[in-house]
Each structure stands twice: as C-alpha cells, then as structure tokens.
Design a protein around this motif. Structure first.
Motif, PDB file in Angstrom:
ATOM      1  N   THR A 124      22.498 -34.279  38.984  1.00 15.05           N
ATOM      2  CA  THR A 124      24.045 -33.873  39.230  1.00 15.05           C
ATOM      3  C   THR A 124      24.479 -33.775  40.679  1.00 15.05           C
ATOM      4  O   THR A 124      23.568 -33.630  41.661  1.00 15.05           O
ATOM      5  CB  THR A 124      24.207 -32.652  38.385  1.00 15.05           C
ATOM      6  OG1 THR A 124      23.373 -31.618  38.946  1.00 15.05           O
ATOM      7  CG2 THR A 124      24.124 -32.948  36.874  1.00 15.05           C
ATOM      8  N   ASN A 125      25.503 -33.889  40.862  1.00 14.88           N
ATOM      9  CA  ASN A 125      26.169 -34.101  42.226  1.00 14.88           C
ATOM     10  C   ASN A 125      26.237 -33.161  43.320  1.00 14.88           C
ATOM     11  O   ASN A 125      25.733 -33.507  44.643  1.00 14.88           O
ATOM     12  CB  ASN A 125      27.554 -34.827  42.202  1.00 14.88           C
ATOM     13  CG  ASN A 125      27.740 -36.009  41.361  1.00 14.88           C
ATOM     14  OD1 ASN A 125      26.912 -36.798  41.221  1.00 14.88           O
ATOM     15  ND2 ASN A 125      29.106 -35.866  40.808  1.00 14.88           N
ATOM     16  N   PRO A 149      32.702 -28.045  37.411  1.00 17.42           N
ATOM     17  CA  PRO A 149      33.363 -28.315  38.632  1.00 17.42           C
ATOM     18  C   PRO A 149      32.366 -28.069  39.593  1.00 17.42           C
ATOM     19  O   PRO A 149      32.102 -28.919  40.800  1.00 17.42           O
ATOM     20  CB  PRO A 149      34.417 -27.406  38.813  1.00 17.42           C
ATOM     21  CG  PRO A 149      34.705 -27.008  37.506  1.00 17.42           C
ATOM     22  CD  PRO A 149      33.435 -26.753  36.630  1.00 17.42           C
ATOM     23  N   GLU A 150      31.482 -27.110  39.294  1.00 16.71           N
ATOM     24  CA  GLU A 150      30.276 -26.866  40.629  1.00 16.71           C
ATOM     25  C   GLU A 150      29.296 -27.943  40.801  1.00 16.71           C
ATOM     26  O   GLU A 150      28.585 -27.981  41.699  1.00 16.71           O
ATOM     27  CB  GLU A 150      29.630 -25.424  40.280  1.00 16.71           C
ATOM     28  CG  GLU A 150      28.704 -25.313  39.232  1.00 16.71           C
ATOM     29  CD  GLU A 150      29.708 -25.025  37.874  1.00 16.71           C
ATOM     30  OE1 GLU A 150      30.797 -25.117  37.742  1.00 16.71           O
ATOM     31  OE2 GLU A 150      28.898 -24.530  36.708  1.00 16.71           O
ATOM     32  N   ALA A 151      28.940 -28.925  39.728  1.00 16.05           N
ATOM     33  CA  ALA A 151      27.970 -29.879  39.745  1.00 16.05           C
ATOM     34  C   ALA A 151      28.778 -31.234  40.014  1.00 16.05           C
ATOM     35  O   ALA A 151      28.290 -32.294  40.110  1.00 16.05           O
ATOM     36  CB  ALA A 151      27.582 -30.194  38.366  1.00 16.05           C
ATOM     37  N   GLY A 152      30.193 -31.025  40.470  1.00 13.55           N
ATOM     38  CA  GLY A 152      30.859 -32.412  41.006  1.00 13.55           C
ATOM     39  C   GLY A 152      31.303 -33.047  39.789  1.00 13.55           C
ATOM     40  O   GLY A 152      31.507 -34.339  39.695  1.00 13.55           O
ATOM     41  N   GLY A 165      28.927 -33.966  28.916  1.00 15.45           N
ATOM     42  CA  GLY A 165      28.233 -32.656  29.595  1.00 15.45           C
ATOM     43  C   GLY A 165      28.977 -32.408  30.786  1.00 15.45           C
ATOM     44  O   GLY A 165      29.957 -32.031  30.865  1.00 15.45           O
ATOM     45  N   TRP A 166      28.056 -32.178  31.917  1.00 13.10           N
ATOM     46  CA  TRP A 166      28.625 -31.572  33.112  1.00 13.10           C
ATOM     47  C   TRP A 166      29.619 -32.312  33.682  1.00 13.10           C
ATOM     48  O   TRP A 166      30.425 -31.655  34.529  1.00 13.10           O
ATOM     49  CB  TRP A 166      27.315 -31.524  34.132  1.00 13.10           C
ATOM     50  CG  TRP A 166      26.892 -32.914  34.491  1.00 13.10           C
ATOM     51  CD1 TRP A 166      25.583 -33.448  33.898  1.00 13.10           C
ATOM     52  CD2 TRP A 166      27.360 -33.867  35.398  1.00 13.10           C
ATOM     53  NE1 TRP A 166      25.451 -34.990  34.387  1.00 13.10           N
ATOM     54  CE2 TRP A 166      26.331 -35.044  35.418  1.00 13.10           C
ATOM     55  CE3 TRP A 166      28.243 -33.804  36.505  1.00 13.10           C
ATOM     56  CZ2 TRP A 166      26.409 -36.077  36.072  1.00 13.10           C
ATOM     57  CZ3 TRP A 166      28.312 -34.820  37.238  1.00 13.10           C
ATOM     58  CH2 TRP A 166      27.518 -36.250  37.272  1.00 13.10           C
ATOM     59  N   LEU A 211      39.023 -29.423  35.342  1.00  8.89           N
ATOM     60  CA  LEU A 211      38.650 -30.672  35.711  1.00  8.89           C
ATOM     61  C   LEU A 211      39.339 -31.844  35.077  1.00  8.89           C
ATOM     62  O   LEU A 211      40.138 -31.556  34.014  1.00  8.89           O
ATOM     63  CB  LEU A 211      37.258 -31.078  35.337  1.00  8.89           C
ATOM     64  CG  LEU A 211      36.085 -30.380  35.876  1.00  8.89           C
ATOM     65  CD1 LEU A 211      34.906 -30.471  35.152  1.00  8.89           C
ATOM     66  CD2 LEU A 211      36.065 -30.832  37.270  1.00  8.89           C
ATOM     67  N   GLU A 212      39.681 -33.059  35.925  1.00  7.69           N
ATOM     68  CA  GLU A 212      40.636 -33.988  35.548  1.00  7.69           C
ATOM     69  C   GLU A 212      39.756 -34.893  34.645  1.00  7.69           C
ATOM     70  O   GLU A 212      38.580 -35.220  35.047  1.00  7.69           O
ATOM     71  CB  GLU A 212      41.031 -34.649  36.638  1.00  7.69           C
ATOM     72  CG  GLU A 212      40.417 -35.505  37.303  1.00  7.69           C
ATOM     73  CD  GLU A 212      39.168 -34.854  38.269  1.00  7.69           C
ATOM     74  OE1 GLU A 212      39.350 -33.698  38.446  1.00  7.69           O
ATOM     75  OE2 GLU A 212      38.430 -35.679  38.933  1.00  7.69           O
TER      76      GLU A 212
END
Ligand code: NDP
Length: 338
Positions: free
Chosen positions: A73-74, A168-171, A162-163, A211-212
C-alpha cells in the motif's frame, strides 16, 4: 546474467500481472516474496511457485536479489524504496511513488545517490495504443494539438474494495490511484508537461473516511493544450478512452485505459478515418523488459522516478485544487502550489 527479483508485498497486482511479466523475461527470476504476515508470505510463495518467503524487508534485502518490485500500500513505498536503495538493489515501485511529491523527490535523490535504477510502474506508457498516439502526434499527423480528453472512470472490482476506499493513511482515493496514471499518460502521449490543474472530486457512495471516489480534472499544458480527465471507482457502465484533437486531425482511442493490450485508435483528418495499427505486447512485460535493459545500462525504465515525481505532483495538485477551489500550479521541483 539473470535479474533476481524480490517482491515487496503479497499483492493482487503482482499476482495478476507482475509475476508473469517477470517470468516472461528470458533473464527474469523471482527469488523471494516479502509479506508483513509470515503466513501470507508462505501461502503466497506456495501459490505462485516462489522459492522463498520472508516477513521482513531486512531479510529480503539481505538475500541474493538484484532488484525489488514494491507493490505494498502506498504509505509504505517511501521507506521500502529508501531501504532497498541503501542496500544497492534496483527498485521498480508502484504508483503513486509515495504519499507526497516531497517524499517522491527524496526517493529519486536516494536512488541517484545509490546509483541504482528506479522506475515507476506506470503501465499505460507501455500500451501500443498510447505509443501509436504519441508517434502520430510527434509526426504531425493531427497538426498542432489543441485539446485532450481522458475517460478513465471504472468500477472498482469488489476484491479491490479495501484500503483504496477506506484508508486515507494508506493513500486511498481515486486521485492517488487513477489520476496519477492519467497525468502520466497525458504527459507521455502529448510529449508535454502540465503547468496547472483545476479539479472537483466527489464521494459517490463507495469511498468512506472522507476519501474521494470520483474526480474531474482540467489541465493546462506548457504548449497551451488544455485537457480534461475523469477518474472514478463507481461507474459500472462507462467506457474508457483517450482523445487528442489537433488543428489538422483528431485521435480517438477507445478502451485503452486498461491493463490489457486491447482497444483501438482512430485517426480522423480531412482525408477520412484510419484505424492505426499497434503492437499488442503485454504492457507489464514491456515495462519489465525496459527495466532490465536499464539495469544493463541500456536506456531508462519506461517511466522513470522523475516521471513518478511528475505524476504524483500532478495528483497532489488536483487534490489541493479540489480542497481549495482554486487552480493549482504543478512544479516537479517544488510540488503543488495554490
Ligand atoms: P493489495 O490490496 O492486493 O495489496 C496491498 C497490500 O495489502 C499487500 O502488500 C499485503 O500486505 C496487503 N494484503 C493483501 N491481501 C491481504 C489480506 N488478505 N489481508 C490483509 N492484508 C492483505 O493491493 P494492489 O495489488 O491492488 O495494489 C498494490 C500497489 O500497486 C498500490 O500501490 C497500487 O497503487 C498499485 N497498483 C498499480 C497498478 C498498475 O497497473 N500500475 C494496478 C493495481 C495496483 P503484505 O505484503 O504485508 O502481505
């Protein structure tokens, strides 16, 4: 001599595309996979025929590998890429390179200091369709480019819900996920760089946590070209496409914002309509082939670390614009600025 890869992340993208792409190279070998969970590492290695499974980056970097492919994840890309560079391993990193353009610049500087190859896995540059469009524009077949439109709103498959839509904290969010690709593909096809962006985002019912899951961006490029791009996770029935309209012709590509070598590109001019032919090589295999060549000192990865800085700066600027309601400038050296 073969390139021995370590996979950082027991991810879907590696399983669906990148393991095959590495193995499609005559000099490509997957030596090990790393997951933060020992059980997942072992299961993933077994399912994908990978000889070794480890659960720390340190163990992976100490093993006999030449390069890492980072598809965690990012939020993890930055530290993992920096550690790999310090260990002298080449890095092919998923997009977005990091969560901020400042962090992406840190990664590129670290790679340069370590003398390793750093690439960004922007697969769409490797699509025959996009290369055919870039060549047609460079050859003057549409005259002077005036405007471009990118249609890249899809339905996020259930297994990926999922994420991307919760963390948001994972991008998470569609801008870091898809707008980065559109910014990169526009740069590649037009052979031009974006100067500024104005964006609106939405939450159309899928993404939570602020998140968008949809975005529309309007870009101005150095040459004066204006472009629009639409990214989404929630449109079940939309087509993808990429159009560039010039003074003497238009390029109209359908079904080309995808992971597969599919779609069509039509050139329309005063002479009529012509379907452009292009190669149908697997996008990710081509990315790997270029990366292996770059390791040998022959050319560069199809998307470099600098390209990754550009696309992340552009996405960051789009998010900033959506928040501020203002047009935001894009500067890969400084980041995004209101
Ligand atoms: P996944 O959600 O499949 O994997 C990301 C991480 O999630 C893994 O590294 C893994 O952590 C963890 N994970 C996976 N399965 C589970 C599970 N069952 N339970 C708990 N954790 C799990 O992500 P994607 O493959 O979709 O995306 C990974 C990266 O690749 C992102 O940066 C994304 O932007 C990029 N990407 C790029 C594409 C492209 O075409 N260029 C396409 C798709 C994604 P661990 O490794 O610790 O096990």
């Amino acid at each position: 001599m073969s390139v021995r890869w370590g996979l950082v992340g027991a991810s879907t993208i590696a399983r669906q595309f990148m393991i095959n792409a590495i193995r499609a190279q005559s000099d490509g070998e997957i030596a090990a996979v790393m997951s933060s969970s020992p059980e997942r590492a072992t299961a993933y290695a077994r399912e994908n025929g990978i000889p070794a499974a480890v659960s720390t980056l340190d163990a992976l970097l100490k093993s006999d590998i030449d390069a890492v492919y980072i598809s965690t994840t990012n939020e993890l890309h930055l530290e993992q890429a920096l550690a790999a560079a310090r260990a002298g391993k080449h890095v092919l990193c998923e997009k977005p390179l990091a969560l901020t353009s400042a962090d992406a610049r840190t990664m590129v500087a670290a790679a340069r200091a370590a003398g390793i190859v750093l690439g960004t896995n922007h697969h769409l540059r490797n699509a025959g369709a996009h290369r055919a469009m870039r060549e047609a524009i460079a050859a003057g077949r549409i005259g002077k480019p005036i405007a471009a439109r990118v249609f890249h709103s899809v339905y996020l498959p259930e297994n990926l819900q999922g994420w991307r839509i919760t963390k948001p904290e994972a991008g998470g969010g569609v801008v870091l996920d898809i707008t980065v690709h559109d910014a990169d593909t526009l740069r590649f096809v037009l052979g031009d760089d974006p100067l500024e962006v104005s964006a609106l985002t939405q939450s159309a019912g899928m993404a939570g946590s602020g998140l968008e899951d949809g975005a529309m961006c309007i870009w101005r490029f150095k040459s004066g070209v204006i472009a629009q791009s639409h990214e989404g996770f929630t449109t079940k029935f939309a087509d993808t496409g990429f159009e560039v309209h010039g003074s003497d012709g238009s390029l109209i590509a359908s079904n080309v914002m995808t992971q597969k070598p599919v779609g069509s590109v039509m050139l329309r001019t005063a002479k009529g309509e012509e379907q452009l032919s292009f190669d149908r090589e697997d996008l990710y295999s081509r990315s790997l082939r270029q990366f292996h060549a770059a390791i040998r000192g022959e050319g560069q990865p199809s998307a470099t670390g600098e390209d990754g800085i550009w696309s992340l700066t552009a996405a960051e600027a789009a998010l900033q614009s959506a928040n501020s309601g203002k047009v935001v400038k894009i500067d890969p050296k400084l980041g995004s600025m209101n």
